[in-house]
Design an enzyme around this catalytic site. Structure first.
Site, mmCIF file in Angstrom:
data_model
loop_
_atom_site.group_PDB
_atom_site.id
_atom_site.type_symbol
_atom_site.label_atom_id
_atom_site.label_comp_id
_atom_site.label_asym_id
_atom_site.label_seq_id
_atom_site.Cartn_x
_atom_site.Cartn_y
_atom_site.Cartn_z
ATOM 1 N N ARG A 210 -24.585 -1.982 8.650
ATOM 2 C CA ARG A 210 -24.353 -3.420 8.483
ATOM 3 C C ARG A 210 -24.744 -4.204 9.732
ATOM 4 O O ARG A 210 -24.939 -5.415 9.663
ATOM 5 C CB ARG A 210 -22.886 -3.686 8.148
ATOM 6 C CG ARG A 210 -22.496 -3.238 6.755
ATOM 7 C CD ARG A 210 -21.156 -3.843 6.337
ATOM 8 N NE ARG A 210 -20.042 -3.209 7.003
ATOM 9 C CZ ARG A 210 -19.102 -2.492 6.374
ATOM 10 N NH1 ARG A 210 -19.173 -2.306 5.083
ATOM 11 N NH2 ARG A 210 -18.097 -1.974 7.032
ATOM 12 N N GLU B 242 -18.918 -5.447 11.649
ATOM 13 C CA GLU B 242 -19.790 -4.668 12.525
ATOM 14 C C GLU B 242 -20.847 -5.519 13.215
ATOM 15 O O GLU B 242 -21.207 -5.257 14.366
ATOM 16 C CB GLU B 242 -20.462 -3.544 11.726
ATOM 17 C CG GLU B 242 -19.539 -2.414 11.330
ATOM 18 C CD GLU B 242 -18.706 -2.708 10.104
ATOM 19 O OE1 GLU B 242 -17.858 -1.871 9.748
ATOM 20 O OE2 GLU B 242 -18.888 -3.792 9.503
ATOM 21 N N LYS C 277 0.847 -1.188 0.000
ATOM 22 C CA LYS C 277 0.000 0.000 0.000
ATOM 23 C C LYS C 277 0.890 1.248 0.000
ATOM 24 O O LYS C 277 1.820 1.351 0.793
ATOM 25 C CB LYS C 277 -0.906 -0.016 1.236
ATOM 26 C CG LYS C 277 -2.135 0.857 1.134
ATOM 27 C CD LYS C 277 -3.104 0.578 2.278
ATOM 28 C CE LYS C 277 -4.392 1.379 2.103
ATOM 29 N NZ LYS C 277 -5.353 1.130 3.182
#
Length: 620
Positions: free
Chosen positions: A393, A365, A281
């Protein structure tokens, strides 16, 4: 410089480039992205990490018929560049400009709108099965990160894909990061695959030895039949293979030639295949490589120094985190939970101060909500910090596992209201509506940052489900006195006037006070302004008194009108047969696009000027 990049107008242009040209193009793309994102802001580190991977995909697939779905989609900038949208980067994430996520309305090469994680595999599975039923022959590719793979929906899809043997090509882009560093068993498992020297050394030695002779080459061809057994012996619990997916990897995600060879092979496999690519990344920009989470989603910054435009440093997330640390020092019951967002929700200091009382569950979640419920039942005081748009969610768990049992979990809802440039998928404008109708749920909102501490203290002693909602960013330049005593369901009168009362909540209190002051300067008349500290329960006593005094009402909230604060107040006024006027300000029955928050407030009449115009209209 960038001659090749600017010649790319469609995916087909990539097909004619050789490996050397693709490597040069990768350098051009990185330079372009760093330059443009430094001016506009956006998702940088994730896009720098998928440059070669995207080029290899476009080199080996024909996206005029093949389909590609980018999970989350914050790593789709290179995809956008290669599909004729280079000029659109001038207005990236600006109002009316190009979205930072894939949008079907934006390009025929964006096959599925994404923004939240863990959805790509289900969508790809659906497209693949439709293809088979319709007797088509295109490839369906899903690109999912190792962080998104921790989401329950992704695992559900993997299970289905592997069981039904749906022909889907899954690219597992493994950069060991989601936004913050990944956590959990699956992350540890992928690390074992990446780092296990035994498997990779054995594979290299076998291939090298066998390919030295013709006999060996024949054996190498046959050994495919026993390769699965070798993997089982050397790599612990071949998770993907056991689920029914052919596993290829790990592959260097920055080696276009190697990626192309694997993609070519994957297209020939009849069933589902997962290609494990390892990427970095932020690759190609030192500052992003060293601080990938800092450069995940960024505002404008200086290209040369990597320095960001300085802010005051104070915002709701930071205040929340600091206040929770202070509170936890006094109360050992307090624990903090996050779903892969320790930095974004302001819990980084808490995680360092109380490592044994801090729990990052990854992008999960649903699990976080019910985990909190279990902790609360055993005597702890859980504070689950989560973005408004991500708590969606966990809706069923909030209702089923927390509220039905009336368990005292505190939901600290960050980014409540519009967030701006991330657009429809990230605007936190639904939480009042999806929480207010649940029995046992209480909803409260600070009118200013200085009120966060008092609300958290009150929350630590409250014995039912509680949602605290607060916006992204900080306060306007107003001097507001925080509440020193919080009483359940009681509102606060901030300004006294005649004829019209404004009932506002959260940041909209600040907008309303400015609107009232500007109206007085213009007309000489004053209006009443009420801070609806509690969104649920509402202050019925104050509403009845205002109705009896024949006020007209304006309600103001950074939420959908349907099911919001205004709806709750309107319902109460209807019970007493209220004959006056009521104007509900909020967001109409539409999704709110990306753009600067001030533009979006103005478009929806939620800026001080828009609220002032509503006052004038009622006064007439």
């Amino acid at each position: 410089m960038r001659d090749v990049l600017y010649s790319i107008r469609s995916p087909k242009d990539i097909q004619s480039l050789n490996n050397s040209q693709l490597i040069s193009l990768a350098d051009d793309i990185r330079e372009f992205l760093i330059d443009r994102v430094s001016k506009s802001g956006g998702h940088l580190a994730s896009n720098l990490g998928v440059v070669e991977l995207t080029l290899a995909l476009f080199k080996n697939f024909d996206f005029s018929k093949d389909k590609i779905i980018w999970d989350v989609g914050h790593q789709s900038y290179v995809h956008k560049l290669l599909t004729g949208r280079i000029e659109e980067f001038n207005n990236l994430r600006q109002y009316g400009g190009m979205s930072g996520f894939p949008k079907r309305s934006e390009s025929k090469y964006d096959f599925f709108d994404t923004g939240h994680s863990s959805t790509s595999l289900s969508a790809a599975c659906g497209m693949a099965r439709a293809r088979d039923i319709l007797k088509k022959n295109n490839n369906v590719v899903a690109v999912i990160g190792d962080g998104a793979l921790t989401g329950g929906m992704a695992l559900e899809a993997l299970n289905d894909i592997g069981y039904k043997k749906s022909r889907v090509i899954i690219i597992l882009n493994d950069n060991q990061m989601s936004i913050s560093k990944n956590v959990g068993g699956l992350s540890s498992y992928l690390s074992k695959i990446r780092l296990d020297p035994g498997y990779n050394k054995l594979k290299a030695e076998i291939n090298s030895t066998l390919n030295h002779s013709n006999v060996g080459k024949n054996i190498a061809t046959s050994i495919t039949k026993i390769k699965d057994s070798i993997k089982q012996l050397v790599v612990p619990s071949m998770f993907f293979e056991d689920m029914g997916l052919k596993y290829l990897g790990p592959i260097d995600g920055h080696n276009i030639k190697e990626l192309s060879e694997v993609f070519s092979r994957a297209k020939e496999i009849e069933g589902p295949v997962i290609i494990h690519t390892v990427t970095q990344k932020g690759k190609g920009y030192d500052y992003a490589e060293q601080n990938p989470n800092k450069f995940h989603g960024v505002g404008p910054f200086d290209y040369e120094s990597g320095e960001f435009v300085k802010s005051s440093g104070k915002n709701y997330s930071k205040i929340f985190g600091d206040e929770l640390v202070s509170l936890a020092k006094q109360d050992e019951r307090i624990v903090a939970i996050t779903a892969a967002m320790p930095d974004g929700t302001g819990l980084k200091n808490f995680s360092k101060e109380f490592p044994n009382r801090f729990f990052d569950v990854g992008i999960a979640e649903q699990h976080a909500v019910t985990l909190s419920a279990g902790m609360a039942l055993e005597g702890l005081k859980p504070f689950f910090a989560v973005y408004s748009t991500f708590l969606q969610r966990g809706y069923d768990q909030v209702l089923h596992d927390v509220c039905i049992q009336n368990i005292p979990v505190v939901f600290c809802i960050d980014r409540a209201g519009i967030v701006g440039e991330d657009g429809e998928t990230h605007q936190g404008i639904f939480d009042i509506s999806y929480l207010s109708h649940i029995p046992n749920m209480t909803i409260i909102s600070p009118k200013c940052m200085d009120e966060v501490g008092a609300i958290l203290k009150w929350a630590s002693e409250y014995n039912s489900p509680l949602a605290i909602r607060y916006p992204r960013g900080g306060d306007l330049n107003l001097s507001l006195k925080p509440l020193n005593k919080i009483i359940l369901g009681q509102w606060e009168k901030l300004r006294a006037g005649k004829k019209v009362v404004i009932i506002a909540t959260g940041r909209m209190v600040q907008h309303s006070l400015i609107a009232a002051e500007e109206f007085k300067k213009e007309s000489g008349e004053d209006v009443t302004v009420i801070n609806a500290t509690f969104i649920k329960p509402i202050d019925k006593k104050m509403i009845y008194e205002l109705a009896q005094d024949e006020f007209d009402f304006i309600t103001v909230e950074d939420n959908m009108i349907l099911g919001g604060l205004g709806s709750l107040i309107l319902n109460e006024l209807n019970k007493i047969n209220f004959k006056g006027k009521i104007v509900t300000l909020g967001y109409d029955d539409n999704f709110i696009p990306h753009g600067d928050v001030n533009i979006l407030y103005a478009k929806n009449k939620l800026d001080p000027m828009g609220i002032k115009e509503s006052i004038k209209s009622l006064m007439k």
